[in-house]
Every structure is written in structure tokens, then in C-alpha cells.
Design a protein around this motif. Structure first.
Motif, short mmCIF file in Angstrom:
data_model
loop_
_atom_site.label_atom_id
_atom_site.label_comp_id
_atom_site.label_asym_id
_atom_site.label_seq_id
_atom_site.Cartn_x
_atom_site.Cartn_y
_atom_site.Cartn_z
N VAL A 746 0.91 -1.29 0.22
CA VAL A 746 0.17 0.24 0.07
C VAL A 746 0.91 1.26 0.05
N ARG A 747 0.51 2.06 -0.75
CA ARG A 747 1.33 3.55 -0.76
C ARG A 747 0.35 4.65 -0.45
N ASP A 748 0.73 5.80 -0.07
CA ASP A 748 0.11 6.65 0.44
C ASP A 748 -0.18 7.67 -0.96
N GLU A 749 -0.83 7.13 -2.14
CA GLU A 749 -1.10 7.94 -3.10
C GLU A 749 -2.23 6.96 -4.11
N PRO A 794 -6.65 7.14 -1.55
CA PRO A 794 -6.17 7.44 -0.07
C PRO A 794 -6.74 8.62 0.47
N LYS A 795 -7.37 8.65 1.59
CA LYS A 795 -7.80 9.84 2.54
C LYS A 795 -8.59 10.70 1.66
N CYS A 796 -9.73 10.11 1.09
CA CYS A 796 -10.66 10.80 0.18
C CYS A 796 -12.29 10.90 0.86
N GLY A 797 -12.84 11.57 0.38
CA GLY A 797 -14.17 11.82 0.95
C GLY A 797 -15.17 11.12 0.14
N ASP A 798 -16.58 11.73 0.31
CA ASP A 798 -17.52 11.12 -0.67
C ASP A 798 -17.79 11.41 -2.10
N SER A 818 -7.40 2.07 6.98
CA SER A 818 -6.66 3.41 7.55
C SER A 818 -5.34 2.86 7.80
N PRO A 819 -4.30 2.77 6.69
CA PRO A 819 -3.06 2.53 6.92
C PRO A 819 -2.38 2.89 7.84
N ASP A 820 -2.24 4.17 8.03
CA ASP A 820 -1.40 4.87 9.02
C ASP A 820 -2.09 5.28 10.24
N GLY A 821 -3.42 4.99 10.58
CA GLY A 821 -4.18 5.43 11.34
C GLY A 821 -4.58 6.82 11.69
N ASP A 822 -4.13 7.81 10.63
CA ASP A 822 -4.25 9.08 11.02
C ASP A 822 -4.98 9.72 9.73
N GLY A 823 -6.21 10.38 10.13
CA GLY A 823 -6.81 11.10 8.94
C GLY A 823 -7.93 10.12 8.41
N GLY A 826 -8.54 5.69 3.48
CA GLY A 826 -8.66 5.30 2.08
C GLY A 826 -9.60 4.35 1.72
N LYS A 827 -10.19 4.48 0.57
CA LYS A 827 -11.35 3.70 -0.11
C LYS A 827 -10.83 2.63 -1.11
#
Length: 850
Positions: A746-749, A794-798, A818-823, A826-827
Motif C-alpha cells: 500500500v502506498r499513500d497515493e 487514499p484519504k478521500c471523502g464522498d 486506515s493504513p497509518d491510522g491518521d486522517g 482510504g477507499k
């Protein structure tokens, strides 16, 4: 009869070591890889002390199939026929042997591999295991403790013990045999002279032999890699001289001998009409067109009426015209025309045998030598006879230059050298006769013809054959069907036997030749389950050999046909069998691994790079779907005029994909047993190899892993583990079922996770681009395809909008992670995509804004 070129005791390091749970030393030899004589013969790994699998058929129906080299015959008197020690500086010649020739009758002929009727107890122990051409002795994999949280190393590859590889670099002079005692410590290499009478000028000369001991840290997953490359170099193998990977259709397994001209033409037209779904490049007319084996210039009158328009006995010109018409029909539908011939086999009732009875190989009593075919008895034609070779040459020259066939499947080639002393040239061994036969066939076919060998001794064929059948015939059942014995472990037709050898000999592909695993059967006329068909398709896809269908295409269900489209195009890469040298009760390796990467430099030799067209340089509308596969196979293949690649780079099992897709592994896991089982392996087995960069980020597990089960089209996320027990990944599988797992860090992108469109989950993608709030990707649009794709945002809304083929796309939420548990989490989304295959600008184009 035989010449012993190596004999000795394998010594084991007596340094301190610990025992595993079974009490076996990690440095003791614990298993041996055994190779069979020819295409259909058993090949696989056997545990120390366990019996070597053999044919369940009686000798009369199996011996000739498997009769390569033989063990030394047992003397009936005390003195040896040759000195036990020979000065290394003195070359043995016929003068040394001539005084002892009168003792030859004191020796009885020994049965072949698996039969020990003429051996005493000591000989049986000494030659307990017998392997044609080469063998590999390995030690059991060690299970070491690893630091908590360490999941980046290769669990199986880095914990394999030392290996001993023994064999011959060729079999141009004699068939060779590696023999071992039950504890794998007493080893030898034997060359069979077959009672040949050597000339006084040459004496006795063997092929070069090979012996290598590999330290457990000196090889990657394949301890035989240096030997296989050495054989390829010694025999000047060029497996990609024609630059194609054969995919298409063969007439045998649905129609068998009952083929007709009209049916063939209809099938060729059908293949042409489905090119937008499944492009084929070869169509092969198999057995059944001729009136008898041996009479290759004849045609059946009822089945091929075009040749009989002017009367009941067509002329050569009329036969030529009919065969030319069939070849044109194939070519007009965009494929290479292929034809089946058995040039050194003949039926008893054939005109050829009636006219030339002296061509038949005979045994010591003067009877025709046994060909051991369980389907029919036929005669073997003596390849040491120049008239027989002229006959074979003329057959192939007519098929290629007159009829116009560009691909030839040459079958039952072992028949050229059946065991028997009633042959034309008594100075030749059987291996020398086979070498003459293959030289003749290559000359007759010409350098531009693609030759597929079948029923062929492997050691002779390297350098002559373009594609080689490496397994027994497939069949409509998992085990051999009644009246054949279902417990057979050797040469009888069955899907199980086909898949076993296709895996255990997969390391020969693109090095000695293109591997031919035999045809894929998809139709309803078989007794195969859906799980067994998926497993067969998986093995063909993962091992990277030829891919031929053999069904009545007009009656194929859509769901079955879609299975084959999901492995097309072939990648050109060949998976490594991770458990090839780890014997099991079933006898078939169950773990195959490829890996995919967007690092363009990872596997391109300079000679290959020059032929590569980048995405920026080529016009996407004229994209050739075979281009990337050929590039991959060229990079993985052995070339005699360039240095072999570093095995630790894993080039031959690497699939190149579009930039931006990253790196991931593709691992097939199989349950070959007859009961449902949960098959699992340590997670490290499924991870892609470490990057060659100084800082490895692509294999990092800090954010966990995406896991996609391809056939089940199911996604799961494995979170990062900071400590604790080694984790495993597995699935409960039905009997004979296979699943393909894709594991990507998993990457943060935004990431493309995969699809159920192509088994690699990446080879189907033309390009991939992404930023913090959008992504765009294009699927290959030269074929009609439909299925689900999986993406990670990653970290996206609706507020997510998707467009597919220029229209509003529909997606569904599969998972939130939630890979990093912060924010925000991801979907993982799943979108249905249909590719029309018309090559238009927006066909296969997907975009998302979030």
C-alpha cells in the motif's frame, strides 16, 4: 553397453548443525529432482527413500516410451569388462576393448528405468533412482526464526540448502542417466552405448558431463539455472529465433482422427471471426487427414472430397491443391497454418511399410521393435538408414514449400530409435541416430518453419526444436480414464499428468525452446470440473508457454470462453515453482510466482532495448498486443551470444507493466488433493522482490498490503504488523482448485490494485496517471473485454466521480482502510468496465475525480 563417466560418494559437511522437527539435518540430501527420457515421461521431485514414480502399464505398453539410457548390465563372471581404473591421460580406444569383445555375450540386456530384473541387490541399491539427462539433489528447506515484523525477505528462496546438479550437456553421442542410491549419497552418471560397434579411428567418446555443487546462498529459486543455461549454450539454442509465442487452436482433442475438410474450414473462419475477442496466430491440423501413418501424401476420400473430384485415386497434384487450399484458409484468417506429422512412424497396413519392410527397426529375434503406444501399435522407422531420412526430409519439404504450412508438429519422434539391434548402421548408438533424425527434420522443414517436437527425447532436441511438448497428453478427466489405470504416474493421458510436468519442467521454457504444455480443454464434452479447468488455465498462464485450444468453438459456452480470454495475451514470463524441490504426497508443486514491475530498466538487455517502443513514441491505435510479450520473453530467454542475466534479478519471471503501476507479486496457490484443503504459506512467500535501489520503498510493509484474489475477484487488506508471529496467507480450496493472489504494498497515493480482466492485474493497462485528487488510466483496447477493476484512493471523502468510456461510470465501495491510522480512511472501489475493442480514443478510458 554402458560407460560410467562419474561415480562417487557425496560427502556432507560435518560442521555442527541442528536438526529440524523431523530429525533431518539441514545439510543432508533430502530430495532429488528426476527428469524423464522424453516429452511424456515423468519429471518431478522425490523425497529421500521414497520410490520413484513409474508407469502403471505393463512393459509391453510403456517400456519404449521411457527407454532412454540404461544402468550398467550385471556381469556373470567376476572380472570387469573394462579396467576399473584408467589413466586420465590415456584416451580409451577400440584397441583397449577388442580383446574383451568375446565377453560381451556374458552380459544380459538390462531393462530400462524402473525395471531391475537383471540386477542384484547391491546394484538395485546403487541405482535406486534413475534420471535421464540430469538430476538435482537438494536439502530440505530450513525454517529459521526471523526478527518480529520482518516480512520483506524471501521465505522459501533464502532458506534452501545446498544443491548438487549432475547431468550431460548434450545427448548427441549417447543417452545418459544419473543414478543415485536411496540415501542420495552414492551417485553416478552412465552413458549408454547401446551395443554400438565403435570405429577404430574415433574410439569411444562421450558427450560432456556436468557436475556442480551449489552453496545455499549461491542461487535464487532455481539451483539448476547454471546447468540449464550451459546446455542451451553448448547446443546453440535459440528459442526465440521466430519471435512469436504460439496461441491458437489444434484439432486433436475434440475431433481426434475424425476431421473433415469442411469442418476445418468452418473452424478457421470461426477463429477469424473472434479475433476481436481472442486473436490467434496459429491453427494446427492434427492427426486424421491421411489414410495411414507413413503415407503422408494421402488423404481420406470421404473427409477431403476436394482431392477426389476427378476420381477415386487422386494424383499428387490434386492432393497438393487440397492441402494448399487448407493452408490458405488458415492464412486468410490471420494465422500461421500448422500440420501434424509423425515422420518416423508407420502403420502396419501402410503402403510405405509394404514397399519398404527393411526400414523397420527390429529386435534380436527379427520381429518389429515394440513402440509401446497404448492407443495403437505402429512401426518405428530406422533413422540410421539414409533412405528413411530421405523419406522424412521429403515429407517436411513438401509440407512446407509445396503445401505452405509454416508450423509443423512432429510427433512420436522416439520411434526413430526404438531399442533393437536390427538397424541399418550398427556403429551408431541410439542417441547418434536421434541426432541424425533431428538434423534431417530441421533441414527438411527449413530454418523459417516453427517445429514443435512431441514424444521426443529432450537431450537431443536442444538447438533443433522451437517448441517442445514437456508433458503427457492432457485428457478429458483428471486421472487417466478407464480402461487405463487411474493410479498411473507416468505417461498416460490425463489433466493431472499434463499439469505436473508443465510445472516441473517450466524452468526449460525460453531457455531450450518454447514449452508446449498441451492444449486447454474448455468444452462440455469432458468430465473436467470448473475448478480443474481454471487450474489448467492458470498453469498455462503462469508458466508462459504455448497456448492452444482444442474444442468445437461453435459450441463453447460464453462463461468457459471468457476463462481463456482472461489469460490472453500471454506475458512471455515464466513463473518459478517455489516448491519444486520440496516433495509432497501429491507430487505436484502448488506454488508458482511471477512478479510485475513498472521499472523499465529491470529486465532489458541492450539488444532488446533497441526494439522497444515506449508509450510516448508509439501510436496507441496501431498497438501490437504481442509486442510487450515478445519483449518480456526475449529478456527472459537464453541467447548464446550474450551473457546470461543475473539470476537474483529474477528477469525470467518478471512482467513489465505501464509506468505508475508499481511493483507486486502474482502467486498461484493450488490444492492438488482430492479433498478440500486450506492451503497457506508465510506472507513473505507472496511479496515482490526487493528493489535494486539503495532505499527500498516498494516492498515496504509500513502501510500494509493490498491482496486481490483473481479468480474469486475478492479484495482484502493486510495491515502492517509491528511484531508477533510470522503471518500466513491462504485460502480454503476445493479439490484440484487454484487461486491467483496479487500482493501489492500500500502506498499513500492513488493506486491501481488490479482487475479480473487479466491474470496479472496489470498487463491489461496501457497507461496510468494520478495526482492527489484525480487518476486516469487506459485499458488495452485491441480486444473486447469486460470486468471489474479495483482502485485505491487514499484519504478521500464522498465526492467521487467516475467516467468510463466517456460516460458516467458506476462504482461500489469494497473496503475502507486506515493504513497509518491518521486522517480520513482510504477507499477501495470496484468499477465495471466494458472495452469495445474498436481502438477509439475513449475506448477503455477510465478517469476519477475525488
Amino acid at each position: 553397453e554402458t560407460l560410467t563417466v562419474l561415480e562417487g560418494i557425496l560427502e556432507v559437511d560435518d560442521a555442527p548443525f541442528s536438526l529440524d522437527e523431523s530429525g533431518i539435518s539441514s545439510r543432508e540430501p533430502t530430495e532429488v529432482y528426476i527428469n524423464g527420457y522424453q516429452s511424456w515421461s515423468y519429471s518431478g521431485t522425490v523425497g529421500r527413500g521414497h520410490s520413484q514414480p513409474s508407469s502403471a502399464m505393463p512393459h509391453i505398453l510403456s517400456r519404449a516410451f521411457n527407454r532412454g539410457a540404461t544402468v550398467p548390465p550385471r556381469p556373470r563372471r567376476s572380472e570387469p569388462i573394462l579396467p576399473t581404473r584408467i589413466d586420465r591421460n590415456h584416451r580409451t580406444s577400440v584397441d583397449d576393448i577388442e580383446p574383451l569383445i568375446d565377453t560381451q555375450n556374458a552380459y544380459s540386456d538390462t531393462d530400462h528405468v524402473g525395471s531391475q530384473n537383471e540386477l542384484d541387490d547391491d546394484d538395485i541399491e546403487k541405482h535406486f533412482y534413475k534420471s535421464d539427462l540430469y538430476a538435482c539433489v537438494t536439502s530440505q528447506s530450513r525454517v529459521n526464526e526471523r526478527p518480529p515484523g520482518d516480512e520483506t525477505s524471501d521465505f522459501l528462496a533464502s532458506n534452501t540448502g545446498p544443491a548438487l546438479i549432475l547431468g550431460s550437456l548434450s545427448q548427441r553421442r549417447q543417452f545418459s542417466l544419473v543414478t543415485l542410491c536411496p540415501d542420495l549419497r552414492d551417485v553416478s552418471i552412465q552413458c549408454s552405448l547401446d551395443g554400438a560397434i565403435p570405429s577404430r579411428s574415433e574410439g569411444i567418446v562421450s558427450d560432456w558431463s556436468y557436475a556442480q555443487i551449489m552453496h545455499d546462498e549461491c542461487y535464487d529459486e532455481e539451483p539448476t539455472i547454471h546447468y540449464i543455461n550451459a546446455v542451451a549454450s553448448h547446443n546453440n539454442a535459440r528459442p526465440l529465433r521466430h519471435g512469436i509465442l504460439l496461441t491458437g487452436w489444434c484439432s486433436w482433442y475434440h475431433y481426434y482422427e475424425n476431421i473433415e475438410e469442411s469442418m476445418l474450414r468452418q473452424t478457421f473462419d470461426t477463429l477469424g471471426s473472434i479475433r476481436n475477442k481472442m486473436p490467434s496466430n496459429v491453427a494446427l491440423i492434427d492427426d486424421g487427414y491421411m489414410t495411414a501413418w507413413g503415407d503422408w501424401g494421402s488423404l481420406k476420400p470421404d473427409a477431403f472430397p476436394t482431392a477426389f473430384r476427378l476420381g477415386p485415386k487422386p494424383t499428387d497434384r490434386e492432393v497438393d491443391s487440397c492441402m494448399q487450399g487448407l493452408a490458405r484458409s488458415i492464412r486468410s484468417n490471420g494465422m500461421k497454418p500448422g500440420l501434424w506429422v509423425a515422420p518416423f512412424a508407420a502403420d502396419k497396413h501402410s503402403e510405405l511399410v509394404k514397399a519398404n519392410p527393411e526400414w523397420i527397426i527390429r529386435d534380436a529375434s527379427g520381429r518389429p521393435a515394440n513402440s509401446s503406444n497404448c492407443g495403437k501399435f505402429f512401426y518405428g522407422l530406422d533413422a540410421t538408414n539414409p533412405h528413411v531420412r530421405e523419406h522424412a526430409f521429403n515429407i517436411l519439404r513438401r509440407a512446407t514449400t509445396v503445401w505452405g504450412f509454416e508450423c509443423l508438429k512432429l510427433d512420436f519422434l522416439y520411434a526413430a530409435v526404438l531399442k533393437g539391434n536390427g538397424k541399418y548402421d550398427l556403429s551408431m548408438s541410439r542417441a547418434e541416430g536421434m541426432d541424425l533424425a533431428l538434423r534431417c527434420l530441421r533441414a527438411g522443414a527449413g530454418p523459417a518453419t516453427f517445429i514443435i517436437g512431441c514424444g521426443c527425447p529432450l537431450g537431443n532436441a536442444v538447438g533443433y526444436i522451437d517448441g517442445m511438448r514437456i508433458s503427457a497428453d492432457t485428457g478429458p478427466t483428471w486421472y487417466p480414464a478407464f480402461p487405463l489405470p487411474s493410479w498411473d504416474n507416468s505417461t498416460l493421458p490425463s489433466l493431472r499428468a499434463m499439469m505436473r510436468n508443465s510445472i516441473t519442467r517450466s524452468n526449460l521454457g525460453h531457455r531450450w525452446w518454447h514449452n508446449d504444455p498441451d492444449c486447454i480443454l474448455l468444452g462440455e464434452t469432458t468430465e473436467l470440473t470448473d475448478e480443474e479447468i481454471l487450474s489448467a488455465v492458470t498453469v498455462v498462464a503462469m508458466t508462459g508457454g504455448m497456448m492452444l485450444m482444442s474444442d468445437d468453438l461453435t459450441k463453447l459456452r460464453h462463461t468457459r470462453f471468457r476463462i481463456i480470454t482472461r489469460i490472453f495475451p500471454l506475458t512471455g514470463a515464466s513463473a518459478v515453482a517455489l516448491d519444486l524441490h520440496r516433495p509432497s504426497k501429491i507430487g505436484i508443486p502448488c506454488l508458482l510466482r511471477l512478479w510485475c514491475t513498472d521499472e523499465s530498466r529491470v529486465d532489458m538487455n541492450e539488444s532488446v532495448r533497441g526494439s522497444v517502443t515506449t508509450d510516448d513514441e508509439k501510436d496507441e491505435k496501431t498497438y501490437d498486443h504481442t509486442e510487450l510479450s515478445i519483449q518480456t520473453s526475449r529478456a527472459a530467454a537464453f541467447f548464446p551470444d550474450r551473457s546470461p542475466s543475473n539470476p537474483f534479478l529474477r528477469i525470467r519471471n518478471c512482467v513489465r507493466v505501464a509506468e505508475g503501476l508499481g511493483k507486486w507479486s502474482v502467486v498461484s496457490v493450488s490444492n492438488w488433493s482430492d479433498i478440500p484443503m486450506t492451503v497457506s504459506e508465510p506472507l513473505s512467500t507472496f511479496l515482490p522482490p526487493a528493489s535494486r535501489d539503495s532505499v527500498d520503498t516498494s516492498s515496504s510493509s509500513k502501510l500494509g498490503f493490498h491482496v486481490l484474489a483473481f479468480w474469486g475477484s475478492k479484495y482484502s487488506w493486510i495491515p502492517h504488523q509491528r511484531g508477533g508471529k510470522q503471518r500466513t496467507l491462504g485460502k480454503r480450496l476445493d479439490p484440484h482448485e487454484t487461486e491467483i493472489f496479487h500482493v501489492k504494498p500500500v502506498r499513500d497515493e492513488p493506486q491501481y490494485i488490479g482487475s479480473d480482466i487479466h491474470f496479472t492485474c496489470g498487463h491489461e493497462v496501457r497507461f496510468f496517471r494520478a495526482s492527489d485528487c484525480w487518476l486516469e488510466l487506459g485499458l488495452n483496447n485491441y480486444c473486447r473485454r469486460s470486468g471489474y477493476i479495483f482502485v485505491f484512493l487514499p484519504k478521500c471523502g464522498d465526492g467521487i466521480k467516475a467516467t468510463v468510456n466517456g460516460k458516467c461510470g458506476h462504482f461500489e465501495l469494497v473496503s475502507t482502510i486506515s493504513p497509518d491510522g491518521d486522517g480520513p480512511p482510504g477507499k477501495v472501489l470496484r468499477l465495471w468496465v466494458t472495452v469495445r475493442g474498436d481502438g477509439s480514443d475513449n475506448d477503455g478510458l477510465i478517469s476519477m475525480v475525488f
